[in-house]
Each structure stands twice: as C-alpha cells, then as structure tokens.
Design an enzyme around this catalytic site. Structure first.
Site, PDB file in Angstrom:
ATOM      1  N   ALA A 107     -60.558 -13.920  -0.798  1.00  0.00           N
ATOM      2  CA  ALA A 107     -59.584 -13.295  -1.705  1.00  0.00           C
ATOM      3  C   ALA A 107     -59.453 -11.819  -1.333  1.00  0.00           C
ATOM      4  CB  ALA A 107     -59.992 -13.474  -3.160  1.00  0.00           C
ATOM      5  N   GLY A 166     -59.020  -3.186  -0.299  1.00  0.00           N
ATOM      6  CA  GLY A 166     -60.378  -2.660  -0.354  1.00  0.00           C
ATOM      7  C   GLY A 166     -61.258  -3.290   0.703  1.00  0.00           C
ATOM      8  N   HIS A 167     -61.109  -4.598   0.882  1.00  0.00           N
ATOM      9  CA  HIS A 167     -61.848  -5.275   1.951  1.00  0.00           C
ATOM     10  C   HIS A 167     -61.400  -4.776   3.325  1.00  0.00           C
ATOM     11  CE1 HIS A 167     -62.281  -8.462  -1.273  1.00  0.00           C
ATOM     12  NE2 HIS A 167     -63.526  -8.341  -0.865  1.00  0.00           N
ATOM     13  N   GLN A 219     -74.874 -17.341  -6.515  1.00  0.00           N
ATOM     14  CA  GLN A 219     -74.726 -16.129  -7.317  1.00  0.00           C
ATOM     15  C   GLN A 219     -73.834 -16.324  -8.536  1.00  0.00           C
ATOM     16  OE1 GLN A 219     -73.030 -14.211  -3.710  1.00  0.00           O
ATOM     17  NE2 GLN A 219     -71.666 -13.143  -5.133  1.00  0.00           N
ATOM     18  N   GLY A 271     -69.099  -2.346  -0.109  1.00  0.00           N
ATOM     19  CA  GLY A 271     -68.408  -1.434  -1.012  1.00  0.00           C
ATOM     20  C   GLY A 271     -69.334  -0.953  -2.109  1.00  0.00           C
ATOM     21  N   GLN A 301     -75.623  -4.070  -6.418  1.00  0.00           N
ATOM     22  CA  GLN A 301     -75.765  -4.935  -5.246  1.00  0.00           C
ATOM     23  C   GLN A 301     -76.102  -4.122  -4.012  1.00  0.00           C
ATOM     24  OE1 GLN A 301     -72.883  -8.270  -4.058  1.00  0.00           O
ATOM     25  NE2 GLN A 301     -72.171  -6.586  -2.778  1.00  0.00           N
ATOM     26  N   VAL A 329     -62.801   1.775  -3.708  1.00  0.00           N
ATOM     27  CA  VAL A 329     -61.382   1.811  -3.375  1.00  0.00           C
ATOM     28  C   VAL A 329     -60.604   1.436  -4.631  1.00  0.00           C
ATOM     29  CG1 VAL A 329     -59.545   0.886  -1.907  1.00  0.00           C
ATOM     30  CG2 VAL A 329     -61.852   1.217  -0.970  1.00  0.00           C
TER      31      VAL A 329
END
Length: 283
Positions: free
Chosen positions: A28, A32-33, A57, A143, A149, A172
């Site tokens: 997805a 930002g990725h 998760q 990120g 994380q 971002v």
C-alpha cells in the site's frame, strides 16, 4: 527491476558485489515509502524493497484481512523509485508453519503502542529479523513516524549483533500536515478533518516545549491533551513524553532527546504520530 520470493532473492543477492540497502514495507505504498526508497538509493549500490503483510504483528481484532494490498500499483511505485529487487514472498514461504521461535520486544515493546496492541512488536521484530537474515543488507531505512518501532529495531540490531546501518527518515506529511500512512485510506473526509487535530496538537506541544525546559515538557503534553479534548470525534489512545533512548517517561529534571508520542482513533482508524523534543536545564 526483479520481483520474487525467497529463492529468487537468494539468487539475486549472490550476484551483488556492491552494498545493498533494504526498505521493509507491508505494501500500500505512498510517497512516504518512495521517500524511504530514495534515501536507500543514497545509501546502497542496490535497493531491495520488501512487500509482505506480516500476520504476526496483527491482533485478533485488527485489520489483517482488510489491509490494502494493491500489489500492481506498489510495483509501479518501486519501479519509479529505481528499486532493484522487490522481495514479495508468499505467506507460506515466510511461515511454513506457525513459528515456535520468535523475537521478544521486551519492556520497550510492552508500553505505549505495545500496550495498545499486545504482541505487536514481537511480531514486528520477528519479521524484521527474518528480513535482515534473508536480504543481508548493509543498511536499512525506516520511517520515524513509527518511532517506537524504529527504536526497537535499533535495539534488535544492537542486541543481536546485526552488522547493519539503521537509517531513520523524518515523518513525511501530506500537505495538510497529517502523517502519511497506508491506513489513511480508511479515513472518510470528515474523519480526516478530525485527524488533523493530531499534528496540530503535536505542533502546539513542540511550541510549548520550545524553551527546552522540563516545565516546557509538561506544557507540551498538556497542549496535546487539550487539543484532543476539543475533538469529540477523536478518541485519544495514549500520550507519552519519553526518553528517546529508553522509552521511559521523562523525569522532571530530564535532559536530552525526548519524544512526544500520541495515538488516537478516528472513525475506527488507529493513527499514531510523534514529534522529537530537546530538553536541557535552565542556566
């Protein structure tokens, strides 16, 4: 650009003579990725992006089956970013059977987001450890929106002696200030307006703490609480002001790098955000 599972990755990895930088994702993909992939390109001769929705998760009442999986669109993003290999393993490749041996996230993984989502970070660190082993990267880019994380992955690398450079990319944001997230797709227009209280509250908190004093730290947290209270359609999950190194709450006399953390639920969508703060004693 090559795409494949474990065997294809291993064959590709053996052919690489330069450095490799990894960008782990659950797909997805958004801009930002792409920023993470651009940063990885600066750090390695080759870039691997993983696309894998990791069931470990997700909690039993979370959105594993509903999580967006626009694979073809994701490949286009990777192609545009100049990714060399897209690691897209099948679920049965990563977990041929229910895993008996997993990674524990310890105390740092049991607070804040870890308390809200029990077992979440154990699942994250388990899959990250597997990705590190399979891709053997020289560097990995994450990120900083998912700041807890990031801090846990940093401890994973240190505690388990992975020889990997960890690179964090600042949050971002979209033009309206909302932190980019794949889950933003779930937000109805009215929900998105409500969600904007989160970055605005963090901005207010940062301003309240701009003098760098412990008193400013308390004011920062109060600013977020007040902003959340003004939105009846925003349910505050947790608010924390923590030491960026230990993830323990900042004491009154705290000095150093702190993090103001917030989570909230808007229209049934769980959102997280944070802002770094620097504290020092008055002289």
């Amino acid at each position: 650009m090559e795409v494949g599972g474990i065997q294809a990755l291993r064959a590709w990895r053996k052919r690489q003579s330069g450095t490799v930088s990894l960008v782990p994702t659950m797909g997805a993909l958004h801009s930002g990725h792409q920023a993470l992939m651009d940063r990885a390109r600066e750090s390695g001769d080759s870039v691997v992006t993983s696309i894998f929705v990791n069931p470990l998760q997700f909690g039993t009442d979370e959105d594993f089956f509903q999580y967006p999986r626009p694979f073809e669109a994701d490949l286009e993003v990777c192609e545009a970013a100049g990714v060399d290999f897209v690691f897209a393993p099948a679920l049965g490749e990563m977990y041929p059977s229910a895993p008996e041996v997993t990674v524990s996230s310890g105390r740092m993984g049991a607070v804040y987001e870890g308390a809200a989502r029990p077992g979440h970070f154990d699942g994250v660190l388990t899959v990250v450890a597997k990705l590190f082993t399979l891709t053997a990267p020289d560097s990995a880019v994450f990120g900083l929106k998912d700041i807890q994380q990031f801090c846990l992955v940093k401890r994973l690398i240190s505690d388990l002696n992975f020889d990997i450079e960890l690179i964090g990319l600042p949050v971002v944001r979209d033009d309206d200030g909302l932190a980019m997230s794949s889950r933003n797709e779930y937000l109805a227009p009215a929900d998105r307006v409500a969600a904007l209280a989160i970055p605005r509250a963090l901005d207010a908190g940062a301003q309240a703490a701009s003098d760098g004093s412990p008193v400013g730290a308390e004011a920062a947290a109060e600013a977020v609480l007040q902003a959340a209270a003004e939105r009846g359609d925003l349910e505050l999950g947790y608010l924390g002001l923590v030491d960026a190194t230990t993830f323990r709450p900042c004491a009154q006399d705290f000095e150093g790098q702190g993090l103001l953390l917030v989570s909230a639920t808007v229209g049934g969508t769980h959102l997280i955000d944070n802002v770094p703060l620097e504290f020092h004693r008055s002289v």
